[in-house]
Design a protein around this motif. Structure first.
Motif, PDB file in Angstrom:
ATOM      1  N   GLY A  74     -31.195  25.718 -18.161  1.00  0.00           N
ATOM      2  CA  GLY A  74     -31.981  25.450 -19.472  1.00  0.00           C
ATOM      3  C   GLY A  74     -31.085  24.880 -20.339  1.00  0.00           C
ATOM      4  N   CYS A  75     -31.462  24.411 -21.672  1.00  0.00           N
ATOM      5  CA  CYS A  75     -30.585  24.082 -22.617  1.00  0.00           C
ATOM      6  C   CYS A  75     -30.296  24.669 -23.697  1.00  0.00           C
ATOM      7  CB  CYS A  75     -31.521  22.790 -23.126  1.00  0.00           C
ATOM      8  SG  CYS A  75     -31.816  21.333 -22.025  1.00  0.00           S
ATOM      9  N   HIS A  76     -28.855  24.717 -24.145  1.00  0.00           N
ATOM     10  CA  HIS A  76     -28.437  25.476 -24.993  1.00  0.00           C
ATOM     11  C   HIS A  76     -28.425  24.462 -26.414  1.00  0.00           C
ATOM     12  CE1 HIS A  76     -27.490  29.301 -23.199  1.00  0.00           C
ATOM     13  NE2 HIS A  76     -27.041  28.538 -22.167  1.00  0.00           N
ATOM     14  N   PRO A  77     -28.811  25.028 -27.526  1.00  0.00           N
ATOM     15  CA  PRO A  77     -28.827  24.164 -28.662  1.00  0.00           C
ATOM     16  C   PRO A  77     -27.476  23.541 -28.792  1.00  0.00           C
ATOM     17  CG  PRO A  77     -29.414  26.350 -29.295  1.00  0.00           C
ATOM     18  CD  PRO A  77     -29.281  26.340 -27.816  1.00  0.00           C
ATOM     19  N   LEU A  78     -26.561  24.087 -28.449  1.00  0.00           N
ATOM     20  CA  LEU A  78     -25.117  23.555 -28.746  1.00  0.00           C
ATOM     21  C   LEU A  78     -24.490  22.429 -27.804  1.00  0.00           C
ATOM     22  CD1 LEU A  78     -23.017  26.699 -29.776  1.00  0.00           C
ATOM     23  CD2 LEU A  78     -24.198  24.995 -31.455  1.00  0.00           C
ATOM     24  N   SER A  79     -24.781  22.544 -26.700  1.00  0.00           N
ATOM     25  CA  SER A  79     -24.392  21.655 -25.701  1.00  0.00           C
ATOM     26  C   SER A  79     -25.375  20.795 -25.001  1.00  0.00           C
ATOM     27  CB  SER A  79     -23.708  22.504 -24.587  1.00  0.00           C
ATOM     28  OG  SER A  79     -24.766  23.055 -23.806  1.00  0.00           O
ATOM     29  N   GLN A  80     -25.090  19.537 -24.716  1.00  0.00           N
ATOM     30  CA  GLN A  80     -25.723  18.594 -24.077  1.00  0.00           C
ATOM     31  C   GLN A  80     -26.234  19.097 -22.675  1.00  0.00           C
ATOM     32  OE1 GLN A  80     -23.943  14.856 -23.153  1.00  0.00           O
ATOM     33  NE2 GLN A  80     -25.809  13.772 -23.189  1.00  0.00           N
ATOM     34  N   CYS A  81     -27.455  18.915 -22.260  1.00  0.00           N
ATOM     35  CA  CYS A  81     -27.762  19.423 -21.171  1.00  0.00           C
ATOM     36  C   CYS A  81     -28.539  18.191 -20.177  1.00  0.00           C
ATOM     37  CB  CYS A  81     -28.876  20.635 -21.138  1.00  0.00           C
ATOM     38  SG  CYS A  81     -30.510  20.204 -22.085  1.00  0.00           S
ATOM     39  N   THR A  82     -28.953  17.134 -20.867  1.00  0.00           N
ATOM     40  CA  THR A  82     -29.307  16.190 -20.090  1.00  0.00           C
ATOM     41  C   THR A  82     -29.067  14.809 -20.833  1.00  0.00           C
ATOM     42  OG1 THR A  82     -31.307  15.453 -18.688  1.00  0.00           O
ATOM     43  CG2 THR A  82     -31.583  16.517 -21.003  1.00  0.00           C
ATOM     44  N   MET A  83     -29.806  13.785 -20.393  1.00  0.00           N
ATOM     45  CA  MET A  83     -29.599  12.449 -21.025  1.00  0.00           C
ATOM     46  C   MET A  83     -30.974  11.859 -21.512  1.00  0.00           C
ATOM     47  SD  MET A  83     -26.981  11.097 -18.313  1.00  0.00           S
ATOM     48  CE  MET A  83     -26.951   9.610 -18.762  1.00  0.00           C
ATOM     49  N   GLU A  84     -30.756  10.952 -22.243  1.00  0.00           N
ATOM     50  CA  GLU A  84     -31.984  10.045 -22.893  1.00  0.00           C
ATOM     51  C   GLU A  84     -32.585   9.370 -21.577  1.00  0.00           C
ATOM     52  OE1 GLU A  84     -34.192   8.853 -25.695  1.00  0.00           O
ATOM     53  OE2 GLU A  84     -32.473  10.173 -25.858  1.00  0.00           O
ATOM     54  N   PRO A  85     -33.959   9.844 -21.329  1.00  0.00           N
ATOM     55  CA  PRO A  85     -34.737   9.433 -20.298  1.00  0.00           C
ATOM     56  C   PRO A  85     -34.904   7.903 -20.086  1.00  0.00           C
ATOM     57  CG  PRO A  85     -36.250  10.566 -21.845  1.00  0.00           C
ATOM     58  CD  PRO A  85     -35.021  10.614 -22.236  1.00  0.00           C
ATOM     59  N   THR A  86     -34.868   7.083 -19.017  1.00  0.00           N
ATOM     60  CA  THR A  86     -35.104   5.989 -18.872  1.00  0.00           C
ATOM     61  C   THR A  86     -36.637   5.716 -18.560  1.00  0.00           C
ATOM     62  OG1 THR A  86     -34.533   6.101 -16.624  1.00  0.00           O
ATOM     63  CG2 THR A  86     -32.950   5.627 -17.944  1.00  0.00           C
ATOM     64  N   HIS A  87     -37.415   6.671 -17.675  1.00  0.00           N
ATOM     65  CA  HIS A  87     -38.763   6.741 -17.490  1.00  0.00           C
ATOM     66  C   HIS A  87     -39.320   7.923 -17.937  1.00  0.00           C
ATOM     67  CE1 HIS A  87     -36.729   3.534 -14.943  1.00  0.00           C
ATOM     68  NE2 HIS A  87     -37.855   3.002 -14.806  1.00  0.00           N
ATOM     69  N   LYS A  88     -40.465   7.599 -18.352  1.00  0.00           N
ATOM     70  CA  LYS A  88     -41.307   8.961 -18.674  1.00  0.00           C
ATOM     71  C   LYS A  88     -42.108   9.534 -17.392  1.00  0.00           C
ATOM     72  CE  LYS A  88     -42.836   7.162 -23.067  1.00  0.00           C
ATOM     73  NZ  LYS A  88     -43.480   6.096 -23.684  1.00  0.00           N
ATOM     74  N   ARG A  89     -42.385   8.832 -16.487  1.00  0.00           N
ATOM     75  CA  ARG A  89     -43.012   9.379 -15.260  1.00  0.00           C
ATOM     76  C   ARG A  89     -42.269   8.975 -14.084  1.00  0.00           C
ATOM     77  NH1 ARG A  89     -46.443   7.946 -19.094  1.00  0.00           N
ATOM     78  NH2 ARG A  89     -46.621   5.940 -18.729  1.00  0.00           N
ATOM     79  N   ALA A  90     -42.443   9.618 -13.059  1.00  0.00           N
ATOM     80  CA  ALA A  90     -42.129   9.154 -11.767  1.00  0.00           C
ATOM     81  C   ALA A  90     -43.101   9.279 -10.638  1.00  0.00           C
ATOM     82  CB  ALA A  90     -40.646   9.909 -11.351  1.00  0.00           C
ATOM     83  N   ILE A  91     -43.155   8.555  -9.656  1.00  0.00           N
ATOM     84  CA  ILE A  91     -43.695   8.778  -8.486  1.00  0.00           C
ATOM     85  C   ILE A  91     -42.653   8.930  -7.173  1.00  0.00           C
ATOM     86  CG2 ILE A  91     -45.441   7.765  -6.773  1.00  0.00           C
ATOM     87  CD1 ILE A  91     -46.673   6.345  -9.080  1.00  0.00           C
ATOM     88  N   VAL A  92     -42.800  10.047  -6.601  1.00  0.00           N
ATOM     89  CA  VAL A  92     -41.955  10.223  -5.346  1.00  0.00           C
ATOM     90  C   VAL A  92     -42.908  10.393  -4.173  1.00  0.00           C
ATOM     91  CG1 VAL A  92     -40.385  11.867  -4.183  1.00  0.00           C
ATOM     92  CG2 VAL A  92     -40.338  11.600  -6.599  1.00  0.00           C
ATOM     93  N   LEU A  93     -42.451   9.283  -3.316  1.00  0.00           N
ATOM     94  CA  LEU A  93     -43.287   9.099  -2.137  1.00  0.00           C
ATOM     95  C   LEU A  93     -42.523   9.609  -1.044  1.00  0.00           C
ATOM     96  CD1 LEU A  93     -45.659   5.807  -2.547  1.00  0.00           C
ATOM     97  CD2 LEU A  93     -46.332   8.339  -2.874  1.00  0.00           C
ATOM     98  N   ILE A  94     -42.896  10.346  -0.157  1.00  0.00           N
ATOM     99  CA  ILE A  94     -42.131  10.786   0.934  1.00  0.00           C
ATOM    100  C   ILE A  94     -42.855  10.239   2.055  1.00  0.00           C
ATOM    101  CG2 ILE A  94     -41.063  12.533   2.369  1.00  0.00           C
ATOM    102  CD1 ILE A  94     -40.911  13.958  -0.439  1.00  0.00           C
ATOM    103  N   ILE A  95     -42.124   9.595   2.989  1.00  0.00           N
ATOM    104  CA  ILE A  95     -42.860   9.000   4.122  1.00  0.00           C
ATOM    105  C   ILE A  95     -42.011   9.729   5.287  1.00  0.00           C
ATOM    106  CG2 ILE A  95     -43.212   7.114   5.707  1.00  0.00           C
ATOM    107  CD1 ILE A  95     -43.388   5.298   3.277  1.00  0.00           C
TER     108      ILE A  95
END
Lengths: 991, 299
Positions: free
Chosen positions: A40-61
């Motif tokens: 989860g994200c605590h208010p004090l620490s960084q937990c992730t980064m600025e997204p580059t993409h809003k969406r993703a398609i993961v295709l598994i072949i």
């Protein structure tokens, strides 16, 4: 009566086997505690980064191997799967800052369920999960899907329904389109379903409002399993995937990240499951339509240390290619989408996706720091858990690496170190349970030996009362042990549970009760079973385990060869020719069977696949297609010829062999020829479904007529005897009754009984296997004749030695029936056991998971069914064990005359029980050897590749042999003995 | 009907055993001359050892053969001792050299075995034997050895030797084992046949007793049977290391089996010597205490 006694002895023995296996397996197979914490994200620490993409398609072949999409190809280049799916290569060539191809290492076991877990959670699979592939199981750990849901994002899913068992409630109900995954015969339904539902979602995003799409194509995998990668169907399939990707790349918007990956690779024949380099090399392609993820001049950029860019060579490719761990996709995808990295993740972010400009290397450092901190949090939580002690040994090193990690590269080093440590650790074994299990297996061997010796010493009339005595003792010992166990179990934890302790105490008490009563006698030690010992200890070497198929041939021949010497010195020419002739026939059959093999991966380059047309084409070889019908048609004549030796080719036997068995066996061959016609598209696509329906109908007819019709007719009239009455001659005398087939009264009906099972196995075996099965049957029948003749030679020699004059010798021979000789372990029982294993190898099996012939699951139906399909696969794999375990009772009953009535019947029952105990002991000692090897070498590099699969095959083999012995003795032989008793009891009383 | 042969067997069995009786008293003239036997056996063993280790190196000297040898492979991560290189470079050539060596050693040894056989039977060298008959004894023994080698070749393939390749290697091994096992007995005893004259019958039963029942009864028989059994067992056992994944050149078919067979031959010879010495010492001991033998006439 004899039947109950047999049951008691078999129950004692088989429950010891079961308990030993159960305890050892609980200690040996891996366990990993899954933690349910969520990042989860605590208010004090960084937990992730600025997204580059809003969406993703993961295709598994499914089963998309690295070389299917790689820009360079291994040599020789295959026209069927190289350079077909070219879009990823083209785009990477054009946009090196937006398109990336990696050779991703999938952790074994390379089965879909395990890989889905790995791709979503970033954790390591444990070997136990392998068995649950058919059942699936929900993930209770943190995963990327979980993180998306926590952020309130909508996840759409289409394709392989394995995902539904893993994430039953995570997908948006309006955007979930699962398809049945185990219908290997169906190459297109799943893929067409994915395509049908994928494009509307992509083009009408506004209507659906999805954030994440998982699509799972199965066609490539199914083509691989069914036809192999070198087949036109693979070309067509990859072409289809290519065009799907092309139109998808066209249609996605700029905010969508596209990830295309294989969940695992496939071996050269198209199967997977193990840890071969072809199975673990999967493709990973990441494509960003607009925004650059990296810089074009990455290789020369100073901002990434080259230690982060590891490379490996795919077999046959000229140059090494950039490689990652498959689980690396988890932290990478999480950070690119602006999600916290899942709690259990052990993957490292893929560095080149976090170098946006030359000036900002902090981005990568931040990503790696977040990654390192997450892994550290996970390890700390694991250490605090109930299984935390596992980490004790490695903890200091981990902490030190983490403390020293100040740069991005340092964090990457820490995460990789943690991955290596965890890979080692989660081969976690419980040594106490393993030792308890091994001790029970050893005890069961000693008990088997005791039974074997004791039954030889006891007279026919004594052994029944003796069995009741030991069973009473065993029951008393068992109840004491059980109460002791539950008493001790409540005392407190001693590393094993109360149930395990109790079960072990019961096994120990029962073995002690039996062993103590019969007293070990070491007089039989001179006849040391050398072959058995060599075979059992061979499992300590990985080489010998690889080459077990050839070793079994060598040992089987070594078991036949001594008979040649006995034959040469036979006292009569008839016996000499019989022994030598049948030994040569037997040896020839065994050698010819060995020509058929599916090679283990490790046997390359010294092995050529002959079971199939080639190593990458799962069709029968041409020679077999020509040979199989003649062999099948003449097999009944060959079996009849063997029965004619004792003139027991009477009544039931000719009817069954000439019509019933011939029809069933031919039906079995035709089924598989239709399967071949269907897969190689003879006559075009339109006939495939006709072939499919025909072969389902034929195989149903064959299987049902054997298991109901054949069995019930046999049950009513099992005997193969013909009674001829001759009226009294003119000179006087009484009516002469002549019984033809008398000499083999017990053997011939029992042979028909085991041929019923043989027929089921025959129909369930692929064409090459049918030829080798026929050879195996001939080899076994020859062995019966050899054993019979060698016994004759021995009793003749003994009679001659005893007699004072030649006339006396004949007399003493006539008074003592030939059945006096009892089955000998080394000289008579080792060969049938080896033949069972030899047939297992010759029917296209190896002690590896990829060699399981999944094709046979679809013999009766075109889709997988819960009940029938597993039975068919098990029958196909362990049918040879079951068949020869059943057949071995013939060693005690072949050419035994039924008179004097009760004593001969009893002696057959007793000797058949000894044979069953002996054959099962052979497999138990193989189990002991392989279990010891797996236990001692549990930290060996190859434990999951070689020793553990061999142990599992040995365990399944013991169970199969026990089942075969039980069916043979309790159903087949007991029926024969009952009917013979009824017939000859009358004759005896009339006389 | 079938017991007729049985009846016949008895007298002959008695006969063979009685002829062997005198020889079992070691120091009698009819026994194997142990001193000569042990010294020549030592020579034979040494020669065989030389054959294994040094004869195949001859390829290095003969220039047309050197071209057949591939250059020593030095790229292996586990380099083998340079001494072994010429032995493993070309397995066919190496086995061929061993076979040539075995032809010489076993041929020489067969001559001595025949001499001792006659000695143990107190058969005088018959001056009336024409060179033709002597030659026939030779050709008989050699041709029968070749016949046995063909049978062994089939047996090796049955045991798992490759069916479609490596024929030369397999046949050379079969020939080598045939030379080690049957050449000397064939030359000394004569080839067994299935004719019904008493001589053939005795010979056949002796063969069966020695090589099927493996029950030698006197010094000479032990000297003939033990090396043969040793060769076969040695060959059988030495197939085991072939399967190991050590990637050593010496694991090539049929090097291990050939060396095993020759080593088994050497150890079989030494075992027969040891047994014979022990038996003679025991007999001597007993001969001093027991009553003097009466059965002198028969020999």
């Amino acid at each position: 009566m004899a039947r109950y006694v047999t049951t008691i002895i078999l129950v004692i023995l088989f429950s010891l086997h079961g308990i030993g296996l159960w305890l050892f397996t609980r200690g040996f197979l891996l366990t990993r505690l899954s933690l349910s914490e969520i990042s989860g994200c605590h208010p004090l620490s960084q937990c992730t980064m600025e997204p580059t993409h809003k969406r993703a398609i993961v295709l598994i072949i499914d089963a998309l191997r690295f070389d299917f999409v790689s820009p360079t190809y291994p040599s020789p280049k295959s026209p069927h799967h190289h350079g077909v799916l070219t879009l990823p290569g083209e785009l990477t060539e054009k946009f090196p800052d937006r398109s990336f191809i990696f050779n991703a290492y999938s952790d074994p076991p390379t089965t879909t369920l395990q890989r889905i877990k790995g791709i979503t959670t970033g954790s390591l699979p444990t070997f136990v999960d392998l068995g649950s592939n058919f059942a699936g199981s929900e993930i209770d750990e943190d995963s990327i899907i979980r993180q998306l849901r926590n952020q309130g994002k909508k996840v759409a899913f289409m394709g392989d329904d394995t995902w539904m068992s893993v994430f039953p409630t995570s997908f948006h109900p309006n955007m979930t389109f699962p398809y049945d995954s185990f219908n290997v015969e169906d190459l297109h339904t799943v893929d067409e379903g994915v395509i049908r539902h994928l494009f509307p979602l992509v083009t009408q995003r506004a209507a659906y409002q999805w954030d994440f799409i998982v699509g799972h194509f199965l066609g490539v995998d199914h083509v691989g399993h069914r036809l192999g990668p070198s087949h036109e169907a693979m070309h067509a399939k990859l072409k289809q995937m290519d065009s799907v990707l092309r139109s998808l790349v066209d249609k996605i918007d700029d905010d969508t990240l596209l990830v295309v990956m294989g969940d695992h690779g496939m071996d050269l024949r198209g199967d997977h499951g193990g840890d071969g380099v072809h199975e673990t090399s999967s493709a990973l392609w990441i494509y960003s339509k607009s925004s650059a993820l990296s810089i074009p001049t990455l290789e020369s950029s100073p901002s990434i240390p080259s230690s982060l860019l590891s490379k490996t060579s795919f077999p046959g490719m000229p140059n090494p290619h950039r490689s990652v761990q498959q689980i690396d996709i988890v932290p990478t995808l999480a950070l690119l989408l602006g999600l916290p990295i899942p709690f259990n993740n052990l993957g490292t972010v893929i560095p080149e996706l976090f170098i946006r400009t030359d000036e900002a290397p902090d981005l990568l450092a931040t990503a790696l720091r977040l990654n390192g901190e997450q892994v550290h949090r996970y390890l700390e939580a694991y250490r605090a858990s109930a299984s935390g002690a596992e980490l004790d040994g490695a903890w200091e090193g981990l902490e030190q690496t983490f403390a020293e990690a100040s740069t991005g590269a340092g964090h990457a080093l820490f995460v990789r170190h943690a991955l290596i440590v965890c890979r080692h650790l989660w081969a976690q074994f419980n040594s106490i349970l393993m030792i308890l299990g091994l001790s029970v297996i050893v005890a069961s061997l000693v008990v088997a030996w005791q039974f074997f010796k004791k039954l030889e010493q006891l007279q026919e009339s004594e052994w029944e009362s003796w069995t009741f005595v030991i069973s009473r003792r065993a029951l008393i010992a068992m109840s004491f042990a059980a109460s002791l166990g539950f008493g001790l179990g409540t005392l407190g934890p001693i590393g094993i549970s109360a149930l395990e302790l109790t079960v072990w105490l019961i096994a120990a008490a029962v073995s002690l009760a039996v062993i103590d009563f019969t007293r070990p006698s070491f007089d039989s030690l001179p006849s040391l079973p050398l072959i058995l010992i060599l075979h059992s200890i061979s499992f300590f070497s990985n080489s010998f385990t690889f080459w077990e198929d050839r070793i079994v041939l060598y040992l089987a021949l070594s078991a036949i060869a001594p008979n040649l010497l006995t034959g040469i010195s036979a006292p009569t020419p008839r016996l000499r020719y019989r022994v030598i002739g049948f030994s040569l026939l037997c040896a020839l059959c065994v050698r010819l069977m060995a020509l058929s093999t599916v090679c283990r991966e490790e046997q390359q380059p010294y092995c050529r696949v002959t079971f199939y047309a080639s190593s990458s084409l799962a069709a029968p070889p041409l020679l077999i297609l020509i040979l199989v019908l003649p062999v099948t048609l003449t097999l009944p004549n060959t079996v009849r010829r063997f029965l004619q030796i004792s003139k027991s080719d009477q009544e039931l036997a000719p009817v069954f062999l000439e019509y019933f068995f011939r029809a069933v066996w031919v039906a079995g061959s035709i089924c598989w020829m239709l399967e071949w016609a269907e897969t190689s598209l003879i006559g075009g696509e339109q006939y495939a479904s006709v072939f499919r329906q025909c072969r389902s109908a034929i195989s149903w007819a064959a299987m049902v007529s054997v298991s109901f019709g054949g069995l019930s007719i046999w049950w009513i009239f099992p005997l193969c005897l013909k009674v001829q009455r001759q009226p009294p001659t003119e000179t006087g005398g009484t009516t002469q009754v002549q019984i033809i087939g008398f000499a083999n009264t017990f053997g011939s009906p029992y042979l028909i009984f085991i041929l019923l099972f043989f027929s089921l196995l025959y129909v369930d075996t692929q064409l090459t296997g049918q030829v080798t099965l026929s050879l195996g049957l001939i080899a076994f029948l020859s062995w019966l004749e050899i054993v019979d003749s060698v016994r004759d030679i021995k009793s003749l020699n003994a009679a001659v030695a005893k007699a004072t004059s030649p006339g006396n010798a004949i007399e003493s021979l006539n008074t003592s029936p030939g059945s006096e000789s009892t089955p000998q372990f080394s000289s008579e029982l080792i060969f049938p056991s080896l033949l069972a294993l030899h047939t297992f190898f010759a029917t296209g099996h190896q002690s590896t998971f990829p060699s399981i012939q999944w094709k046979t699951a679809f013999l009766l139906t075109s889709s997988k069914t819960a009940f029938v399909s597993p039975i068919l696969v098990i029958l196909n794999t362990f049918g040879p064990h079951i068949f020869f375990a059943m057949a071995s009772a013939l060693i005690a009953s072949w050419n035994v005359v039924p008179l004097p009535d009760p004593s001969q019947s009893r002696s057959v029952s007793k000797n058949a029980l000894r044979v069953g105990v002996g054959v099962s002991a052979y497999f138990v000692s193989l189990l002991l050897g392989s279990a010891l090897a797996a236990a001692f070498l549990r930290r060996h590099l190859m434990v999951w590749k070689v020793f553990a699969p061999r142990f599992m095959a040995a365990a399944a083999g013991v169970i199969a042999v026990d089942v075969g012995v039980a069916i043979g003795l309790l159903v087949g032989l007991s029926r024969v003995v009952t009917v013979v008793g009824r017939v000859f009891g009358q004759i005896g009383s009339r006389r | 009907m079938s017991f007729n042969r049985k009846k016949n067997r008895h007298p002959t069995a008695q006969k063979t055993s009685s002829t062997s009786k005198p020889t079992s008293r070691g120091l009698e003239p009819t026994g194997l001359p142990l001193l000569q036997y042990s010294s020549l056996l030592g020579t034979c063993t040494l020669l065989m050892g030389f054959n294994i280790l040094f004869l195949p190196r001859t390829s290095l000297v003969i220039s047309p053969l050197t071209s057949l040898l591939p250059p020593p492979s030095s790229s292996l991560d586990k380099p083998q001792h340079p001494f072994l290189d010429p032995l493993t470079a070309n397995p066919i050539l190496t086995t061929a050299w061993w076979t040539i060596g075995a032809v010489i050693i076993c041929g020489w040894w067969a001559g001595w075995m025949k001499h001792w056989y006659k000695f143990s039977r107190a058969i005088k060298d018959d001056v009336s034997l024409t060179p033709e008959i002597k030659l026939r004894a030779h050709t008989d023994a050699w041709l029968s050895t070749i016949a046995v080698s063909v049978a062994l070749y089939v047996l090796l393939i049955l045991f798992g030797a490759p069916i479609i390749s490596h024929h030369a290697q397999t046949y050379l091994l079969a020939l080598l084992v045939a030379l080690l096992t049957v050449l000397a007995p064939l030359y000394a005893l004569g080839r067994p046949n299935f004719e019904s004259d008493p001589d053939s019958m005795i010979r056949r039963l002796t063969w069966f007793r020695l090589f099927a029942e493996l029950s030698p009864r006197n010094h000479w028989e032990r000297a003939a049977v033990y090396p043969a059994v040793g060769s076969v067992l040695g060959c059988w056992v030495s197939a085991i290391p072939i399967a190991l994944d050590w990637d050593r050149p010496w694991q090539a078919w049929p090097l291990t089996c050939a060396v095993g067979a020759m080593t088994g031959f050497m150890f079989g010879g030494l075992a027969s010597l040891a047994t014979n010495v022990v038996v003679s010492l025991a007999n001597e001991e007993m001969g001093q205490t027991a009553a003097p033998p009466v059965e002198k006439k028969r020999s």
